[in-house]
Scaffold this active site. Sequence first.
Site, PDB file in Angstrom:
ATOM      1  N   HIS A  61     -16.714  12.802  25.643  1.00 37.13           N
ATOM      2  CA  HIS A  61     -16.177  13.644  24.883  1.00 37.13           C
ATOM      3  C   HIS A  61     -17.213  14.251  23.701  1.00 37.13           C
ATOM      4  O   HIS A  61     -18.032  13.396  23.397  1.00 37.13           O
ATOM      5  CB  HIS A  61     -14.862  13.506  24.478  1.00 37.13           C
ATOM      6  CG  HIS A  61     -13.873  13.008  25.563  1.00 37.13           C
ATOM      7  ND1 HIS A  61     -12.497  13.139  24.927  1.00 37.13           N
ATOM      8  CD2 HIS A  61     -13.954  13.120  26.666  1.00 37.13           C
ATOM      9  CE1 HIS A  61     -11.774  13.030  26.207  1.00 37.13           C
ATOM     10  NE2 HIS A  61     -12.638  13.045  27.303  1.00 37.13           N
ATOM     11  N   GLU A  89     -16.904  14.499  20.501  1.00 38.04           N
ATOM     12  CA  GLU A  89     -16.729  13.588  19.472  1.00 38.04           C
ATOM     13  C   GLU A  89     -17.571  12.026  19.546  1.00 38.04           C
ATOM     14  O   GLU A  89     -18.157  11.663  18.814  1.00 38.04           O
ATOM     15  CB  GLU A  89     -15.246  13.227  19.056  1.00 38.04           C
ATOM     16  CG  GLU A  89     -14.397  14.441  18.869  1.00 38.04           C
ATOM     17  CD  GLU A  89     -13.630  15.021  20.122  1.00 38.04           C
ATOM     18  OE1 GLU A  89     -12.585  15.498  19.686  1.00 38.04           O
ATOM     19  OE2 GLU A  89     -14.090  14.944  21.205  1.00 38.04           O
ATOM     20  N   CYS A 139     -11.167   9.151  21.466  1.00 34.34           N
ATOM     21  CA  CYS A 139     -11.634   9.808  20.411  1.00 34.34           C
ATOM     22  C   CYS A 139     -11.327   9.330  19.061  1.00 34.34           C
ATOM     23  O   CYS A 139     -12.115   8.854  18.280  1.00 34.34           O
ATOM     24  CB  CYS A 139     -11.984  11.019  20.506  1.00 34.34           C
ATOM     25  SG  CYS A 139     -12.948  11.785  21.738  1.00 34.34           S
TER      26      CYS A 139
END
Length: 173
Positions: free
Chosen positions: A71, A73, A104
């Site tokens: 992801h 992040e 995250c």
Amino acid sequence: MTSNRNSWSAANDSAGRASLADVGWMRAARDEAVAAAERGEIPVGAVVVLNDHLLARSGNASISLNDPTAHAEIVALRASAAALRNYRLPGVTLYATVEPCIMCMGAALHARVSRLVFGCDDPKGGAAGSVLDLAAHQRLNHRMTVVRGVLEAECGSLLRQFFAARRKASRSG
């Protein structure tokens, strides 16, 4: 994807308000989201900033890397930790175009991120207030300031356009 609570223009405590700098950094995260969409990734972007200096930026890369943890992040936090040569990131602000998921948020909490600024809510998986609120969980040993709704309309629009195009392509293909 809109929320009336705690929008960036709403009255929050002084630590929870967005600044003009936050808007600028969110634009950088939005640019990462746009680039991710152009690569066929879900359009989420993130930047990590320390003392108004960019440490890292990323868009989602889960599809291209065949990595469910890639992801935006997570990728940006990893790069920031490498740049600072420390797995702890106190004092940093994480900017994300979409409310972070549980994974995250967990990574941001473990890294000791000081502030999270995000664009639009994720009513199906957000872990910064929509579904769960890990940033304020009383049993966890770290807290972070959360600012929500910065460039909310733009960030939400990126997601809606991306998924509308995917639905259209799946119907016609």
